[in-house]
Design a protein around this motif. Structure first.
Motif, PDB file in Angstrom:
ATOM      1  N   ASP A 144       0.810  -1.218   0.000  1.00 30.30           N
ATOM      2  CA  ASP A 144       0.000   0.000   0.000  1.00 30.30           C
ATOM      3  C   ASP A 144       0.843   1.267   0.000  1.00 30.30           C
ATOM      4  O   ASP A 144       0.367   2.346   0.333  1.00 30.30           O
ATOM      5  CB  ASP A 144      -0.942   0.008   1.202  1.00 30.30           C
ATOM      6  CG  ASP A 144      -0.196  -0.080   2.531  1.00 30.30           C
ATOM      7  OD1 ASP A 144       1.053  -0.108   2.515  1.00 30.30           O
ATOM      8  OD2 ASP A 144      -0.854  -0.114   3.585  1.00 30.30           O
ATOM      9  N   CYS A 149      -1.230  -0.303  -6.799  1.00 28.18           N
ATOM     10  CA  CYS A 149      -2.227  -1.302  -6.405  1.00 28.18           C
ATOM     11  C   CYS A 149      -3.656  -0.832  -6.688  1.00 28.18           C
ATOM     12  O   CYS A 149      -4.397  -1.508  -7.414  1.00 28.18           O
ATOM     13  CB  CYS A 149      -2.051  -1.688  -4.938  1.00 28.18           C
ATOM     14  SG  CYS A 149      -3.193  -2.991  -4.407  1.00 28.18           S
ATOM     15  N   PRO A 150      -4.081   0.319  -6.147  1.00 27.65           N
ATOM     16  CA  PRO A 150      -5.438   0.749  -6.483  1.00 27.65           C
ATOM     17  C   PRO A 150      -5.612   1.036  -7.965  1.00 27.65           C
ATOM     18  O   PRO A 150      -6.685   0.801  -8.530  1.00 27.65           O
ATOM     19  CB  PRO A 150      -5.631   2.018  -5.635  1.00 27.65           C
ATOM     20  CG  PRO A 150      -4.263   2.476  -5.287  1.00 27.65           C
ATOM     21  CD  PRO A 150      -3.436   1.241  -5.184  1.00 27.65           C
ATOM     22  N   LEU A 153      -6.253  -2.181  -9.941  1.00 26.91           N
ATOM     23  CA  LEU A 153      -7.584  -2.686  -9.600  1.00 26.91           C
ATOM     24  C   LEU A 153      -8.677  -1.876 -10.293  1.00 26.91           C
ATOM     25  O   LEU A 153      -9.688  -2.430 -10.752  1.00 26.91           O
ATOM     26  CB  LEU A 153      -7.781  -2.664  -8.085  1.00 26.91           C
ATOM     27  CG  LEU A 153      -6.992  -3.712  -7.297  1.00 26.91           C
ATOM     28  CD1 LEU A 153      -7.106  -3.457  -5.800  1.00 26.91           C
ATOM     29  CD2 LEU A 153      -7.470  -5.120  -7.631  1.00 26.91           C
ATOM     30  N   LEU A 154      -8.467  -0.574 -10.405  1.00 26.87           N
ATOM     31  CA  LEU A 154      -9.429   0.274 -11.101  1.00 26.87           C
ATOM     32  C   LEU A 154      -9.429  -0.004 -12.598  1.00 26.87           C
ATOM     33  O   LEU A 154     -10.489  -0.013 -13.245  1.00 26.87           O
ATOM     34  CB  LEU A 154      -9.123   1.748 -10.829  1.00 26.87           C
ATOM     35  CG  LEU A 154      -9.404   2.213  -9.393  1.00 26.87           C
ATOM     36  CD1 LEU A 154      -8.784   3.581  -9.137  1.00 26.87           C
ATOM     37  CD2 LEU A 154     -10.905   2.244  -9.112  1.00 26.87           C
ATOM     38  N   ASP A 165     -14.603   0.622  -8.070  1.00 24.08           N
ATOM     39  CA  ASP A 165     -14.782   0.353  -6.651  1.00 24.08           C
ATOM     40  C   ASP A 165     -14.455   1.623  -5.856  1.00 24.08           C
ATOM     41  O   ASP A 165     -13.356   2.186  -5.985  1.00 24.08           O
ATOM     42  CB  ASP A 165     -13.866  -0.796  -6.234  1.00 24.08           C
ATOM     43  CG  ASP A 165     -14.068  -1.209  -4.794  1.00 24.08           C
ATOM     44  OD1 ASP A 165     -13.661  -0.452  -3.892  1.00 24.08           O
ATOM     45  OD2 ASP A 165     -14.646  -2.291  -4.557  1.00 24.08           O
ATOM     46  N   GLN A 167     -13.724   2.093  -2.772  1.00 30.11           N
ATOM     47  CA  GLN A 167     -12.586   1.970  -1.865  1.00 30.11           C
ATOM     48  C   GLN A 167     -11.258   2.128  -2.613  1.00 30.11           C
ATOM     49  O   GLN A 167     -10.299   2.684  -2.079  1.00 30.11           O
ATOM     50  CB  GLN A 167     -12.632   0.620  -1.137  1.00 30.11           C
ATOM     51  CG  GLN A 167     -13.755   0.506  -0.126  1.00 30.11           C
ATOM     52  CD  GLN A 167     -13.677   1.596   0.934  1.00 30.11           C
ATOM     53  OE1 GLN A 167     -12.631   1.851   1.517  1.00 30.11           O
ATOM     54  NE2 GLN A 167     -14.815   2.251   1.179  1.00 30.11           N
ATOM     55  N   ASN A 168     -11.218   1.651  -3.851  1.00 30.27           N
ATOM     56  CA  ASN A 168      -9.997   1.795  -4.643  1.00 30.27           C
ATOM     57  C   ASN A 168      -9.804   3.229  -5.110  1.00 30.27           C
ATOM     58  O   ASN A 168      -8.667   3.709  -5.199  1.00 30.27           O
ATOM     59  CB  ASN A 168     -10.017   0.836  -5.836  1.00 30.27           C
ATOM     60  CG  ASN A 168      -9.875  -0.608  -5.413  1.00 30.27           C
ATOM     61  OD1 ASN A 168      -9.210  -0.905  -4.426  1.00 30.27           O
ATOM     62  ND2 ASN A 168     -10.511  -1.516  -6.133  1.00 30.27           N
ATOM     63  N   ALA A 171      -8.438   4.868  -2.098  1.00 31.16           N
ATOM     64  CA  ALA A 171      -7.030   4.496  -1.910  1.00 31.16           C
ATOM     65  C   ALA A 171      -6.135   5.245  -2.891  1.00 31.16           C
ATOM     66  O   ALA A 171      -5.033   5.689  -2.533  1.00 31.16           O
ATOM     67  CB  ALA A 171      -6.863   2.989  -2.080  1.00 31.16           C
TER      68      ALA A 171
END
Length: 236
Positions: A144, A149-150, A153-154, A165, A167-168, A171
């Motif tokens: 993190d 990482c985010p 994922l996005l 998402d 939360q992403n 982040a």
């Protein structure tokens, strides 16, 4: 006849790549590639690194069941690892994502602690290849401390026609310099940027630009992605 690269075990159950002669001096070959790069001869730099990578590969066991953990405290062995990563980056930038992923995977296999941080590059390759299950397998290894990482994922959300998402997005917004870079229309590699990123203490802005430029080939693979990402971060 003695080989120019020999894989030799240590008492710590690791292995070293012992080099002989000019061809076995991986540190010198890597430095030669960097000199070529600094002189603007990128094609030669990539060739030097890839030829060295092939020599390294030929010195490793071709048995998939053989486990080789390299000793990164040994200079020539560390140069071998750095060469693998540099060549993987070359191939990534050349859009040969399969080869780049294979090289990054090899490097992680050779040192499971991933001290050279090949995992972020590997995650981008998986995104480019649409290998979503493989991405899921390594996502916890990204940590993190970086926006990567985010971000991946996005991208996975967008590529798979899912809403981002929340939360992403949250982040990603933690990395203010990267988000600021993401929102720019131009990402110049000007003198100021080059001086900072090549210094011993690069600025947060320079590091954010470096990360953006690394991600840019993958971001451009998905039409509409950048616009969607910009809208999502502006709306939070």
């Amino acid at each position: 006849m003695k080989q120019f690269l020999n894989l030799e075990p240590t008492v710590n159950q690791t292995f070293r790549l012992i080099g002989y002669g000019k061809r076995g001096n991986l540190s010198a070959r890597l430095e030669e590639s960097y000199r070529a790069e600094s002189n603007g001869d990128f094609e030669r730099a990539c060739c030097i690194r890839y030829e060295a990578f092939q020599d390294i590969l030929s010195s490793l066991p071709d048995d998939e069941n053989s486990t080789v953990e390299l000793d990164r405290n040994h200079a020539n062995t560390l140069a071998a690892m750095e060469t693998i990563l540099a060549s993987a980056i070359d191939n990534y930038l050349a859009c040969d994502y399969e080869l780049s992923a294979a090289q990054a995977e090899l490097l992680i296999d050779l040192d499971s602690e991933d001290p050279l941080e090949a995992t972020p590059l590997l995650s981008l390759c998986y995104v480019a290849l649409g290998e979503w299950e493989c991405l899921e397998d390594i996502i916890t290894d990204l940590g993190d401390k970086s926006a990567i990482c985010p971000l991946v994922l996005l991208i996975a959300d967008f590529a798979n026609n899912r809403p981002f998402d929340a939360q992403n997005i949250k982040a990603l917004l933690r990395f203010k310099e990267f988000v600021a870079e993401l929102l720019l229309t131009e990402h110049a590699t000007d003198r100021e940027y080059l001086q900072s990123i090549n210094s011993n203490t690069p600025s947060k802005q320079a590091k954010a630009r470096e990360l953006y430029l690394r991600c840019e080939p993958v971001l451009n693979l998905y039409p509409g992605l950048l616009t969607a990402l910009k809208n999502a971060v502006r709306g939070n």
